[in-house]
Design a protein around this motif. Structure first.
Motif, PDB file in Angstrom:
ATOM      1  N   GLU A  59      52.168  -0.554  27.259  1.00 24.89           N
ATOM      2  CA  GLU A  59      51.216  -1.154  26.329  1.00 24.89           C
ATOM      3  C   GLU A  59      49.844  -0.995  26.958  1.00 24.89           C
ATOM      4  O   GLU A  59      49.413  -1.821  27.757  1.00 24.89           O
ATOM      5  CB  GLU A  59      51.568  -2.626  26.110  1.00 24.89           C
ATOM      6  CG  GLU A  59      51.266  -3.140  24.715  1.00 24.89           C
ATOM      7  CD  GLU A  59      49.785  -3.290  24.401  1.00 24.89           C
ATOM      8  OE1 GLU A  59      49.098  -2.250  24.214  1.00 24.89           O
ATOM      9  OE2 GLU A  59      49.312  -4.419  24.331  1.00 24.89           O
ATOM     10  N   GLN A 105      41.059  -9.950  26.606  1.00 28.03           N
ATOM     11  CA  GLN A 105      41.556  -8.641  27.019  1.00 28.03           C
ATOM     12  C   GLN A 105      40.714  -8.153  28.178  1.00 28.03           C
ATOM     13  O   GLN A 105      39.489  -8.118  28.094  1.00 28.03           O
ATOM     14  CB  GLN A 105      41.493  -7.641  25.859  1.00 28.03           C
ATOM     15  CG  GLN A 105      42.036  -6.267  26.225  1.00 28.03           C
ATOM     16  CD  GLN A 105      43.501  -6.320  26.639  1.00 28.03           C
ATOM     17  OE1 GLN A 105      44.362  -6.723  25.870  1.00 28.03           O
ATOM     18  NE2 GLN A 105      43.785  -5.949  27.882  1.00 28.03           N
ATOM     19  N   TYR A 148      42.502  -0.535  29.049  1.00 27.34           N
ATOM     20  CA  TYR A 148      43.324  -1.718  29.353  1.00 27.34           C
ATOM     21  C   TYR A 148      44.780  -1.331  29.544  1.00 27.34           C
ATOM     22  O   TYR A 148      45.240  -0.324  29.007  1.00 27.34           O
ATOM     23  CB  TYR A 148      43.186  -2.785  28.249  1.00 27.34           C
ATOM     24  CG  TYR A 148      44.037  -2.552  27.017  1.00 27.34           C
ATOM     25  CD1 TYR A 148      45.373  -2.956  26.987  1.00 27.34           C
ATOM     26  CD2 TYR A 148      43.528  -1.930  25.891  1.00 27.34           C
ATOM     27  CE1 TYR A 148      46.168  -2.748  25.868  1.00 27.34           C
ATOM     28  CE2 TYR A 148      44.307  -1.714  24.772  1.00 27.34           C
ATOM     29  CZ  TYR A 148      45.630  -2.120  24.770  1.00 27.34           C
ATOM     30  OH  TYR A 148      46.416  -1.907  23.668  1.00 27.34           O
ATOM     31  N   SER A 149      45.483  -2.118  30.325  1.00 26.58           N
ATOM     32  CA  SER A 149      46.903  -1.885  30.584  1.00 26.58           C
ATOM     33  C   SER A 149      47.591  -3.234  30.646  1.00 26.58           C
ATOM     34  O   SER A 149      47.259  -4.059  31.483  1.00 26.58           O
ATOM     35  CB  SER A 149      47.060  -1.137  31.913  1.00 26.58           C
ATOM     36  OG  SER A 149      48.427  -0.984  32.217  1.00 26.58           O
ATOM     37  N   ASN A 150      48.517  -3.472  29.726  1.00 25.90           N
ATOM     38  CA  ASN A 150      49.039  -4.827  29.537  1.00 25.90           C
ATOM     39  C   ASN A 150      50.522  -5.020  29.813  1.00 25.90           C
ATOM     40  O   ASN A 150      51.071  -6.029  29.440  1.00 25.90           O
ATOM     41  CB  ASN A 150      48.824  -5.275  28.084  1.00 25.90           C
ATOM     42  CG  ASN A 150      47.424  -5.766  27.844  1.00 25.90           C
ATOM     43  OD1 ASN A 150      46.640  -5.848  28.768  1.00 25.90           O
ATOM     44  ND2 ASN A 150      47.106  -6.076  26.608  1.00 25.90           N
ATOM     45  N   ARG A 157      45.500   0.258  20.890  1.00 21.45           N
ATOM     46  CA  ARG A 157      46.646   0.706  21.682  1.00 21.45           C
ATOM     47  C   ARG A 157      46.736   2.225  21.640  1.00 21.45           C
ATOM     48  O   ARG A 157      46.497   2.849  20.600  1.00 21.45           O
ATOM     49  CB  ARG A 157      47.941   0.090  21.127  1.00 21.45           C
ATOM     50  CG  ARG A 157      49.006   0.000  22.185  1.00 21.45           C
ATOM     51  CD  ARG A 157      50.394  -0.343  21.661  1.00 21.45           C
ATOM     52  NE  ARG A 157      51.311   0.491  22.404  1.00 21.45           N
ATOM     53  CZ  ARG A 157      52.531   0.798  22.043  1.00 21.45           C
ATOM     54  NH1 ARG A 157      53.015   0.349  20.918  1.00 21.45           N
ATOM     55  NH2 ARG A 157      53.267   1.562  22.813  1.00 21.45           N
TER      56      ARG A 157
END
Lengths: 466, 278
Positions: A404, A249, A393-395, A316
């Motif tokens: 997400e 991640q 984080y950005s997924n 999340r």
């Protein structure tokens, strides 16, 4: 943790520019060996002509407003669309050798990553080869230098994504081991750190086995995500028979302009709140010895001295829903004013300390506010302090078409049970849970540092079991 | 996901201490005006939780009897009473998780021993095609909905949870249901959608006289968006009063529903503030 500062001057804490000028305005960290090393090594580092010129031009003026823009006006600044963005920070170098691994109390740069691996080594000899290989690669990657390709008939030595001369770019690579490494494979079971265990599910968790645990974790932190990716690819390429990637991640932290007055500010998370306001002072070596580093005189196995427990959580955030939540509810959930970061019971900034003793009923700061549960600020809760080092984080997009994204939470502590596990148990059931969902992560033990050229990661562990 | 009961009590106590209305500039609605709609909503919840217990009794009896076909027929309609009142039902996070958790809430997914409730039985009926492993799951499901009914009847409904409930239902659909992940084995998601929209619309309906006083255009826009989602779902009705499977939902209709749900979520998120609630 403090926000990363790509270019900052007049900072009370250590500062890349000041280090390069050899000035010593850091009175608070003279007793911190690693920081001193950072300075001496960095000041001896080759500074690019562009950089020297830039620093000369700008002198000691506070570079307010420039921090977020790596591509800034300077001689030779890009003029074409595809010209590379210019950074004055590529030669930032964090020392590799020391009693502790770098990347724990080292100030957090803008880009971070956690990668978790399965260890394939079949014998103790192979395990030692793995640790020695990791040591050599990390020593090279974090210090930088040329990566030559003498024979074009062969594949290149590295990915080449940072060019033939690998810049250090403030890279730290921090190696930790999971509880599963202490199973029957290598005879390490009696040496397992006392509190090292597989991460358990908390009531609000929706853990995905594909994002959990692992034999070994590597944390990468650098000024740019590219330096982290370069290092990850290098390690994967050099350990094909020893490691298999399990999950990874990436995350980032939004840089802010340097502020000429007042103490540094904490960066904001993807819920728009400052994250790290009450983090223990990582420049205070004695405090870090108490909270973060496992000491020789402790109930941990002797080999573990100088290491620390790493807790990782991929959390999340339901950001669309959060953005539709009334501001006063957001603030009640966190216990802070969103704009300033000040505690709800008063004060002007995030540095003001809430006084819960004066608010026993939770009239100002609700009893279930995130910061109040996480750190009730009682004499007893002093034992539960942890050093947080999170990244956002950005997924991409969920199956439902929502973002997400969330928090790559990382924290370090000398006692996992009294640290993260106790804090998380206090948080279980908090109102913030409506907006967050932990989906992955794991617990690991960060190995003691590599002391010198002869030393290697994991040496004390393997020698203790020999 | 939800608020822990003890924390909820703290929050309710805080609301009572602060008074219902902490004076926003918008609020022309007096807290007393909320008493009637909240009481009516409590009746709606009581009616649904009663029906939920009855339906779950029949559903779990079919499961225990090994009558897979009958259990499959009862699965979707039985869930509707739960889905209508989800914003208050899930105030009890222990029960919500036991009744309605999904495989991906558990680390070992379907194989996780902690995976129970409706969706574990759904998995047994549609995937395992056997009820032999879920007899005790059925017993626990029934016990949990009985407990839920008991707790709901004793609960003093926090007005902001009731008013906020309409938005909560839209958020649930938008975040995790529109994709067809909720009823992933049976593909009976459209039943859940219908029930979630009915539950949200009920709240808006009860509050309409107050909302109209504040902002008539808001009320009309919400009505129009609800009509669009009900009309879309109507296209997928079957002659027996049920719904086609989720797979029949066209890509276009799924996106249209998502857009309306997002708009409703945005609009309904302002309802609490509009009515002067914390």
């Amino acid at each position: 943790m403090r926000s990363p500062r790509l270019l900052a001057a007049s900072m009370p804490r250590w500062d890349w520019n000041e280090m390069h000028w050899g000035e010593t305005s850091m009175s608070d960290s003279n007793d911190d060996r690693q920081r001193n090393e950072i300075r001496s090594s960095a000041s001896g580092a080759p500074t690019s002509p562009e950089r020297r010129q830039l620093l000369g031009t700008l002198g000691g003026v506070a570079l307010v407003g420039l921090a977020a823009k790596p591509a800034m006006a300077s001689p030779g600044a890009p003029t074409q669309v595809t010209d590379a963005p210019v950074s004055a920070l590529t030669q930032d170098r964090i020392p590799f050798h020391g009693p502790h691994q770098a990347g724990v109390t080292t100030p957090r740069p803008a880009a971070g990553m956690i990668a978790s691996f399965f260890v394939l080594a079949e014998t103790r000899e192979d395990l030692e080869r793995l640790f020695r290989t990791l040591t050599a690669r990390i020593a090279f990657l974090t210090q930088g230098g040329p990566q030559l390709d003498p024979d074009p008939k062969l594949p290149p030595a590295g990915s080449g994504i940072l060019g033939p001369i690998v810049p250090p770019d403030a890279l730290t690579v921090t190696v930790s081991v999971g509880a599963s490494l202490f199973d029957g494979r290598y005879g390490l079971a009696p040496l397992r750190p006392k509190h090292l265990q597989q991460m358990q599910r908390h009531p609000n968790d929706a853990l995905d086995a594909a994002l959990c645990h692992g034999d070994l974790s590597i944390q990468f932190c650098a000024n740019t995500p590219d330096a982290n990716i370069h290092a990850l690819r290098d390690i994967i390429k050099n350990t094909p028979d020893l490691l298999v990637l399990h999950w990874k991640q990436e995350g980032s932290v939004p840089p802010i302009p340097a502020s000429s007055d007042g103490p540094p500010e904490s960066a904001r998370n993807f819920l728009g709140f400052r994250d790290g306001s009450a983090n223990p002072d990582s420049a205070d070596a004695a405090l870090m010895d108490r909270i973060v580093w496992v000491q020789t005189a402790s109930d941990e196995p002797a080999w573990a001295a100088g290491g620390t427990y790493q807790a990782v959580r991929i959390i999340r955030n339901f950001v669309e829903r959060w953005d539709r939540t009334p501001l006063q509810e957001q603030e009640a959930i966190f216990g802070r004013v969103k704009a300033t970061g000040a505690p709800l019971d008063g004060g002007r900034s995030e540095h003001d300390v809430p006084d819960y003793a004066k608010d026993p009923q939770g009239a100002r700061t609700p009893l279930d506010a995130h910061i109040r549960l996480a750190n009730p600020r009682t004499p007893k809760s002093e034992a539960n302090l942890i050093l947080r080092r999170p990244f956002n984080y950005s997924n991409g997009v969920t199956k439902s078409g929502q973002l997400e994204m969330g928090l790559l939470f990382i924290c370090y502590q000398a006692d996992l049970e009294r640290g993260f596990i106790t804090v998380q148990k206090r948080l279980d059931g908090e109102p913030l849970e409506e907006y967050i969902k932990p989906i992955g992560g794991g617990f690991f033990y960060t190995l003691p540092g590599v002391r010198d050229e002869q030393d290697w990661l994991g040496r004390t562990l393997l020698q203790a079991s020999a | 996901m939800t608020t822990h009961p003890s924390r909820l009590m703290i929050r309710i106590a805080a609301i009572l201490t602060l008074g219902l209305c902490a004076g926003t500039v918008l609020a022309a609605v007096s807290p007393l005006e909320l008493v009637a709609p909240v009481a009516d909503y409590k009746l709606y919840v009581a009616e649904n939780s009663r029906k939920l217990v009855t339906d779950v009794r029949n559903f779990t009896a079919a499961v225990k009897a090994g009558d897979i076909e009958k259990a499959k027929q009862l699965f979707a309609p039985t869930r509707m009473s739960y889905e209508r009142i989800e914003p208050v039902a899930e105030l009890f996070s222990d029960l919500d998780s036991a009744i309605d958790s999904r495989a991906d809430d558990h680390e070992k997914a379907e194989q996780d021993p902690a995976f129970g409730g409706f969706h574990r039985i759904e998995y047994a009926l549609w995937v395992e095609k056997s009820t032999k492993n879920v007899g005790s799951v059925a017993d626990e499901l029934l016990a949990n909905v009985v407990e839920l009914q008991k707790r709901l009847s004793a609960l003093t409904f926090p007005p902001e949870k009731v008013v906020g409930g309409a938005a909560v239902l839209m958020e649930e659909v938008a975040a995790t249901k529109i994709s067809g992940e909720e009823d992933r084995y049976s593909h009976t998601d459209l039943w859940d959608f219908q029930a979630n929209f009915e539950g949200a619309y009920k709240i808006v309906e009860l509050l309409r006289p107050l909302v109209v006083k504040e902002d008539r255009a808001f009320a009309e826009k919400a009505d129009e968006n609800f009509k669009a989602v009900f009309d879309t779902l109507q296209k997928y009705r079957t002659p027996d009063g049920g719904f086609e499977t989720y797979e029949k939902l066209t890509d276009r209709d799924r996106k249209l529903l998502a857009g309306r749900v997002n708009t409703l979520a945005e609009d309904l998120s302002k309802l609490r503030g509009m009515l002067g609630l914390n």
